[in-house]
Design an enzyme around this catalytic site. Structure first.
Site, PDB file in Angstrom:
ATOM      1  N   THR B 111      41.197  32.873 112.281  1.00 26.68           N
ATOM      2  CA  THR B 111      42.044  33.863 111.618  1.00 26.68           C
ATOM      3  C   THR B 111      41.950  35.243 112.255  1.00 26.68           C
ATOM      4  OG1 THR B 111      41.725  32.679 109.564  1.00 26.68           O
ATOM      5  CG2 THR B 111      42.457  34.929 109.379  1.00 26.68           C
ATOM      6  N   ASP B 188      35.288  28.646 109.046  1.00 23.85           N
ATOM      7  CA  ASP B 188      34.866  27.399 108.397  1.00 23.85           C
ATOM      8  C   ASP B 188      33.550  26.854 108.960  1.00 23.85           C
ATOM      9  OD1 ASP B 188      36.976  27.497 106.718  1.00 23.85           O
ATOM     10  OD2 ASP B 188      37.852  25.566 107.294  1.00 23.85           O
ATOM     11  N   LYS B 266      28.592  29.650 104.755  1.00 19.24           N
ATOM     12  CA  LYS B 266      29.837  30.042 104.091  1.00 19.24           C
ATOM     13  C   LYS B 266      29.790  29.482 102.682  1.00 19.24           C
ATOM     14  CE  LYS B 266      34.885  30.168 104.571  1.00 19.24           C
ATOM     15  NZ  LYS B 266      36.081  29.697 105.292  1.00 19.24           N
TER      16      LYS B 266
END
Lengths: 638, 444
Positions: B111, B188, B266
């Site tokens: 991203t 991720d 995460k």
């Protein structure tokens, strides 16, 4: 200043409307939060900075970038009841609320608009902090409709759905506060073509649009639930976007003032040209006047200088007298410059020689100031007191506005004030600030679905008025008021269950009584349909009286979530009946024994008035009158 | 002109819609008019999402809104004008200041380093130094930046072989003498890569900072800018020389936390502060332009330290999460497939059901290294407390202390990739190499 009675067709006035109405859907547009606001201290706060990004056409909005460079921080306030991670921009949006789509499509069909085949949600860049994402999600639902307003066809360009923005709760300068409860409440936006030719017509068109929206019975009500943006232009003027007119009654005034403001600015332009001003003469030459005001009696300047700030001045050649000239009620060029200076320079305000000597600034100081900047009698001088950086930015903005004055009316976005005047808000955003919302897939609109909606469209306002007059024997005025009131659906519900209160009285309560309460500052919008219905039920069951309704509604508006029953208890408005009532009547008869003796049954009117006045809201007039008559007859008979 | 020659001229279109558009000779970006059943639409032809159906054409109206228009066989499409050339034009880069520290930014995708090309609808990397400076002009005050695109992949598509290539690239840059390396990465699996680099890059002289974003950088509210500022600042002048992850510390745009590469996870699907240090505190924080160390226990920056590259990972290692009723055949499967190691993500202090015991015994007998981490995420494994734990220990299952399960997986791959024998790998696994095992459990 312009004379009254402007010939709007002569000056080429054209107005377009954008009506925004909050929808009363069960959830928000892109998440499952309840569309409501919270009061009191926020339980959650967080800080963000919004960074201007390039649009899909590769441009950055200069005003946005300027704001960012200044280091503006936004403090958001939230609670867990009215917002979730979606509003915090901590979770992607959920799919578009189907209930909101249905309302928008219904409105579209009622306005003869053509629904789009596939809805695409867009992001409209807004980085003033009112959206945590830095953009507002919006989508066109239908195109090319029209409505009839007093015999004229007004084109409806778009019908759109969008998320409402966060509401500003305070802060200026480097930290702005917004509350995100309102963010994400569905708004329907109806955009007319720029064809409206007078202030009065603008108001009538807005009223007509509002009536159609309310006919869906799916709109929120109360202060701030409907907002109008106006696009106003006159020949040789500029297209000015005016944001956030909340009162329908204000629309014609805002349009009138804006037309006058533009005319006034054109007159100033002509005057400047007559005085022989050319743009090159307006220069960014700033003079440090701090020394000059060192001993000043002006408190504002004195305080600034004591804080180590600078007084910076600029000459505006040939502007003398024009800064304080009233171009429209309450609006002057000097004030427009001050608005710009505040926006770009974050200063509290500006001083200019048109309004001096005043505020403790002496004639001598003005003379010396003029000498310092080399200003003659035809020239004006503008000065500010702030940090060197802010003062410089502020005067730059003033110089820019002065140059624009020579060109005429600058294009800008303005905000409406409650008195109908407007103030500078920001430059008009560029055309290329809309880009696709990639987190939400397009929504296809099926032909069968549209047919189904078309078969169950709500009745149009005019039809509703006729029906109300016929069915409930309301007069035309009351029927119209009811249709305009947002309470039509509730009215029919109350009338269905109420036997004691006549339809006319219900209608009058929901319109005239509520209007009077609003005028007294009661936020009637806080009271839910269920609560209002309960109040009428209480009247019906004899727990309280019709006369007590205003007091109960007032109490409920201040006690969120409480019941009508509780209101009646708290206010002591339970009906006096049975033995209590008989005792009360007997007491009154005793107290007025003389009148009774003298006038016999003829005392009825006087006594009735006396009782009702003293115990208004707690007595059922019908029961009292029966009882009183009976007693009088008895006494007389004795 | 569009059509067959240029596959990009009508991106995303297929079926009926593609046919109609092709026959009309229009391409994305053209101003077109669509007439159907007496209704006329005019707008700029836009790309279509590849998941859209084949019966709608997307146009941008003059107002800026996009809509989809249904196409039927008798729909008429005409070109009425050439469209605007839409391109990402970064403003001129700010002046370079040559006496600032040198930072190398290596991009792997994700991203943070992407922007949507609104003409083609494609996502492309925006990672030239010019792009970065234009997105985050502040960077030019912090460091002289050189950029390189290594891959452009979603992080879930990265494999252990990519970790090796990343490690080699970072080593190359460090040996060229940069003051720090920033690695942009999809979030991720960023923690897996961070752990991998922590083991592969030994004796680091300068910081290696992984950075990502939870909101793409083409949004005004993106977290990318602050994260990048934090990452570049740390690479340029942080006192530590470790592999760290730099991400938002809270949901506010006020501070960046630096997490040790072996201790980070995460922990949220979408929040800005998704990354958390587990069982330890972050090693540093950047707020108001100032980097503050939060621990004394870190490797100091030292330009003269010799970097050792150990970039080998054996992919034949599995992470197996135990759950009630789990079929032990899952363990047998890995044994049959020739795996060399299994990290069990057990319950609580480090347990699996007794029904798994025969399979575990068999695996160990066949020479696999079987180790235990906990699915609790927080806390330390202790297999001496309950019988099941003691039985597993007796079988030869290796307890992994307070190591994260994901870090344990990466570490066992690395240990088997680098060690000459399983015995040596076992020793490596149990030895603290890069802060993955702490002797003390502090209250965080």
């Amino acid at each position: 200043m312009m004379s009254e009675g402007v010939d709007y067709s002569k000056i080429g006035l054209l107005v377009g409307l954008e009506c925004h109405q909050q929808l009363a859907t069960r959830t928000k547009l892109f998440c499952s939060c309840k569309p409501s606001l919270f009061k009191g201290e926020p339980k959650i706060t967080f800080v963000r900075r919004l960074r201007p990004t390039q649009s899909e056409l590769g441009q950055v909005d200069p005003a946005a970038y300027f704001e960012f460079k200044k280091g503006v921080r936004i403090l958001y306030e939230a609670d867990n009841e009215t917002s979730c991670l979606v509003e915090m921009d901590e979770e992607p949006p959920h799919p578009l609320n189907p209930e909101a789509i249905e309302v928008a499509l219904t409105v579209a069909l009622m306005m003869n608009a053509k629904p789009v085949d596939e809805i695409h949600v867009m992001r409209k860049t807004v980085i003033d902090g009112s959206n945590t994402t830095g953009f507002q999600r919006t989508c066109v639902v239908a195109l090319n409709g029209s409505i009839e307003v007093e015999g004229r066809t007004v084109p409806i360009e778009h019908i759109s759905l969008e998320e409402d923005a966060a509401r500003k709760t305070g802060g200026e300068g480097f930290e702005i506060r917004y509350r995100i409860d309102r963010l994400g409440i569905p708004l329907i936006e109806v955009t007319t073509g720029p064809v409206i030719r007078s202030p009065r017509e603008a108001q009538r068109v807005a009223l007509a649009i509002g009536r159609i929206l309310r006919a869906t019975k799916k709109v929120r009500r109360g202060i701030g639930t409907i907002r109008q943006d106006l696009n106003v232009s006159i020949r040789d003027g500029a297209l000015i976007e005016i944001k956030g007119v909340q009162e329908l009654e204000l629309i014609s005034k805002v349009v009138e003032y804006e037309a006058k403001r533009q005319l006034g600015l054109l007159e100033i332009r002509d005057e400047l040209k007559k005085r022989g001003l050319v743009e090159e003469e307006i220069r960014e030459e700033f003079h440090d006047a701090t020394e000059l005001f060192k001993e000043t009696g002006c408190r504002v300047l004195k305080r600034a200088i004591n804080q180590g700030k600078k007084v910076l001045a600029v000459k505006l050649p040939k502007f003398s007298g024009l800064l304080s000239r009233e171009i429209a009620p309450g609006m002057r060029l000097g004030r427009e410059m001050a608005d710009r200076a505040r926006f770009w320079g974050r200063v509290g305000g500006i001083f200019h020689t048109d309004e001096l000597p005043a505020y403790g600034v002496t004639e001598d100081e003005v003379d010396r100031l003029k000498r310092l900047v080399g200003a003659g009698p035809e020239d004006a001088v503008v000065f500010v007191a702030d940090s060197l950086e802010n003062a410089t930015d502020a005067l730059r903005a003033v110089v820019e506005r002065a140059k624009e004055a020579l060109r005429g009316v600058p294009e800008e976005t303005r905000a409406a004030n409650p008195d109908g005047t407007t103030r500078y808000m920001r430059p008009r955003p560029g055309a290329a600030r809309m880009y696709p919302e990639t987190d939400i897939p397009p929504i296809r609109i099926d032909e069968e679905y549209l047919q189904e909606l078309a078969s169950k469209l709500p009745e149009l306002p005019e039809e509703a008025v006729k029906r109300l007059m016929k069915e409930y024997n309301l007069n035309e005025k009351l029927a119209n008021q009811l249709v305009d009131s947002e309470y039509l659906g509730l009215f029919e519900e109350i009338v269905r269950v109420s036997r004691r209160v006549s339809p006319r009285a219900v209608a009058a309560t929901l319109t005239e009584t509520f209007k009077a309460l609003r005028r007294d500052g009661v936020d009637v919008g806080e009271v839910s349909d269920e609560q209002i219905l309960e109040v009428f039920r209480l009247v019906d069951s004899g727990r309280t009286t019709k006369e007590a309704i205003p007091e109960i509604i007032t109490w409920l508006s201040k006690h969120r979530g409480r019941s009508g029953e509780e209101a009646v208890e708290a206010l002591g408005l339970t009906v006096i009946s049975g033995d209590d009532l008989r005792a009360l009547v007997d007491r009154v008869l005793q107290e007025n024994a003389e009148v009774v003796r003298e006038r016999g049954e003829g005392a009825f009117g006087f006594l009735m008035g006396y009782i009702m006045k003293r115990f208004r809201g707690r007595l059922d007039a019908k029961v009292v009158s029966e009882l009183l008559r009976e007693r009088l007859k008895n006494i007389h008979g004795e | 002109m569009g059509g067959d020659d240029d596959p990009l001229s009508l991106p995303g279109y297929k079926g009926v819609a593609l046919k109609v558009l092709k026959e009309s000779g229009v391409q994305a970006g053209d101003l077109i008019r669509i007439s159907r059943d007496g209704t006329v639409y005019e707008g700029v032809l836009m790309p279509r999402s590849e998941y859209g159906d084949d019966r709608h054409i997307v146009i941008k109206l003059k107002s800026g809104y996009n809509i989809g228009v249904r196409v039927t066989a008798d729909t008429l499409v005409e070109k009425v004008g050439a469209g605007v050339e839409i391109a990402f034009k970064p403003p001129p880069p700010p002046k370079q200041r040559p006496n600032l520290p040198r930072v190398s930014i290596v991009s792997t995708g994700g991203t943070i380093a992407s922007r949507v090309d609104y003409r083609t609808g494609a996502v492309r990397p925006a990672i030239s130094a010019g792009d970065l400076y234009s997105i985050v002009p502040e960077l030019s005050d912090i460091a002289v930046i050189e950029t390189e695109v290594l891959f452009n992949l979603f992080s879930e598509d990265l494999t252990p072989s990519h970790w090796a290539r990343i490690a080699e690239k970072v080593a190359e840059r460090i040996r060229e003498g940069v003051d720090g390396v920033v690695l942009t990465h999809g979030t991720d699996t960023m923690a897996y890569t961070a752990a991998a680099l922590s083991f592969a890059l030994q004796g680091l002289p300068v910081p290696v900072v992984l950075v990502g974003a939870q909101r793409s950088e083409d949004r005004p509210s993106s977290d990318a800018a602050l994260n990048l500022i934090g990452a570049v600042s740390a690479a340029a002048e942080a006192p530590f020389a470790e592999v760290v992850v730099a991400m938002h510390e809270t949901v506010s745009d006020v501070s960046v936390a630096f997490h040790r590469g072996t201790k980070v996870r995460k922990c949220h699907t979408s929040r800005r502060d998704a990354f958390k240090s587990v069982n330890v505190k972050p090693i540093a924080r950047l707020a108001d332009g100032e980097l503050v160390m939060l621990t004394e226990d870190y490797r100091r920056r030292d330009r003269d330290r010799e970097l050792t590259l150990k970039p080998n990972f054996d992919p034949k290692v599995a992470l197996v999460k135990f759950y009630p009723g789990m079929n032990p055949n899952v363990i047998d499967f890995y044994v049959e497939e020739g795996y060399r190691g299994i990290v069990l993500e057990g319950t609580g202090l480090g347990h699996v059901g007794r029904s798994c015991f025969p399979s575990i015994k068999k695996a160990i007998k066949r020479g696999l290294i079987v180790a235990m981490a906990s699915q609790c995420i927080w806390g330390r494994v202790n297999m001496n407390v309950y019988t099941n734990g003691r039985d597993l220990l007796a079988m030869g299952v290796i307890p992994l202390e307070d190591m994260l399960a994901e870090t344990a997986l990466v570490k066992l791959m690395w240990a088997l990739g680098e060690a000459d024998s399983p015995e040596e790998a076992k020793i490596l696994l149990k030895t603290n190499i890069a802060g993955e095992i702490a002797a003390r459990s502090i209250y965080t």
